[in-house]
Design an enzyme around this catalytic site. Structure first.
Site, PDB file in Angstrom:
ATOM      1  N   CYS A 162       0.533 -11.227   2.397  1.00 60.84           N
ATOM      2  CA  CYS A 162       1.637 -10.310   2.069  1.00 60.84           C
ATOM      3  C   CYS A 162       2.989 -10.884   2.515  1.00 60.84           C
ATOM      4  O   CYS A 162       3.997 -10.683   1.842  1.00 60.84           O
ATOM      5  CB  CYS A 162       1.359  -8.943   2.670  1.00 60.84           C
ATOM      6  N   HIS A 177      -3.893  -5.416  -0.994  1.00 60.27           N
ATOM      7  CA  HIS A 177      -3.206  -4.818   0.145  1.00 60.27           C
ATOM      8  C   HIS A 177      -2.039  -3.969  -0.349  1.00 60.27           C
ATOM      9  O   HIS A 177      -1.531  -4.177  -1.463  1.00 60.27           O
ATOM     10  CB  HIS A 177      -2.680  -5.919   1.071  1.00 60.27           C
ATOM     11  N   CYS A 202       0.225  -9.517   6.721  1.00 62.09           N
ATOM     12  CA  CYS A 202      -0.688 -10.662   6.900  1.00 62.09           C
ATOM     13  C   CYS A 202      -0.075 -11.879   6.189  1.00 62.09           C
ATOM     14  O   CYS A 202       0.956 -11.760   5.526  1.00 62.09           O
ATOM     15  CB  CYS A 202      -2.060 -10.313   6.321  1.00 62.09           C
ATOM     16  N   GLU A 218       1.116  -3.974   0.351  1.00 66.23           N
ATOM     17  CA  GLU A 218       2.351  -4.687  -0.001  1.00 66.23           C
ATOM     18  C   GLU A 218       2.265  -5.336  -1.383  1.00 66.23           C
ATOM     19  O   GLU A 218       3.232  -5.329  -2.142  1.00 66.23           O
ATOM     20  CB  GLU A 218       2.654  -5.792   1.038  1.00 66.23           C
TER      21      GLU A 218
END
EC number: 3.5.4.33
Lengths: 166, 166
Positions: free
Chosen positions: A92, A59, A89, A61
């Site tokens: 993260c 992801h 999420c 992040e």
């Protein structure tokens, strides 16, 4: 403690996160982008590359935090601010806790997977050994439009494919 | 769906996770280890290397999941089982959700940071689009002993250093 940011700075860094999100969109990934900032400078950037690498952990992040840790040679980002276009999420949010980032700014809420307001709030939960100050809705319309137009396009292509196959 | 494991297989794979945890200990890291299994074979392994790389995201589970995704060329690990010596933190619980791993086995509970029973349970929360079957306490004493002896040693060294400086 991180430097206090002006509203202009916050908007500037969120525009950089949106720029990263567009980089994801260009390669067909869900458009989510992130930057990590310290002393008014970007020390980490990332955009979602899950499909390209076929790796569930990549992801925006995570990539931005990894780059930031490398930049300051420390897993502790206690003077950093994180800007991301979509609500983080659990993975993260957890990476933010683990890296001790004290300030988080995000654009749109993610009702299906977000854990910074939508499904509980991991970043303000005092049972963990770290909490972050959170500001949501920064450049909300742009973050939302980017995601909505992406998914509209995905649905359009899917329909088209179905029609051409039928 | 993953293959059903016998009790012997579960113990075998947890021993492999403990082997990884010892690899972390050897290099001075908090001893936590993880393996990801598919069709009775290990497809990903990892141990905590946070201090060595100075990267907050490099927990055992993240590394094992990344290796597993690479092994099967997919971010979806729908047929996999994850074995980890310590209860996963929010980041690693989130990585399990994101990679759709349906079965998780862990050794010791982590009351300070664990989110698979200690501080809520992210893996059974039906508000997310994925849940995992969880079994805890596998080879509990060995996982606990490894961690406790590590921290005892850390405290002993700290005291020794203090004494030699005083």
């Amino acid at each position: 403690m991180p430097e206090k940011l002006t509203e202009e700075q916050k908007e500037f860094f969120m525009r950089e996160a949106l720029y990263e999100a567009r980089n994801a969109k260009i390669i067909g990934e869900v458009p989510i982008g992130c930057v990590v900032v310290q002393n008014g400078e970007i020390i980490g950037r990332g955009h979602n590359i899950r499909e390209h690498v076929q790796d569930a952990t990549l992801h925006a992040e995570i990539l931005a935090i990894q780059e930031a840790c490398a930049a300051v040679h420390s897993w502790r980002l206690v003077d950093a601010q994180l800007f991301v276009t979509l609500e983080p999420c659990p993975m993260c949010s957890g990476a933010i806790i683990n890296s001790r980032i004290p300030e988080v700014y995000f654009g749109a809420f993610d009702p299906k997977a977000g854990t910074v307001g939508s499904i509980g709030n991991l970043l303000t939960d005092e049972r963990f050994n770290h909490q972050a100050k959170v500001e949501s809705g920064l450049l909300l319309d742009e973050a939302k439009d980017l995601l909505q137009s992406f998914f509209r396009e995905v649905r359009r292509k899917r329909k088209e494919k179905k029609r051409s196959q039928g």
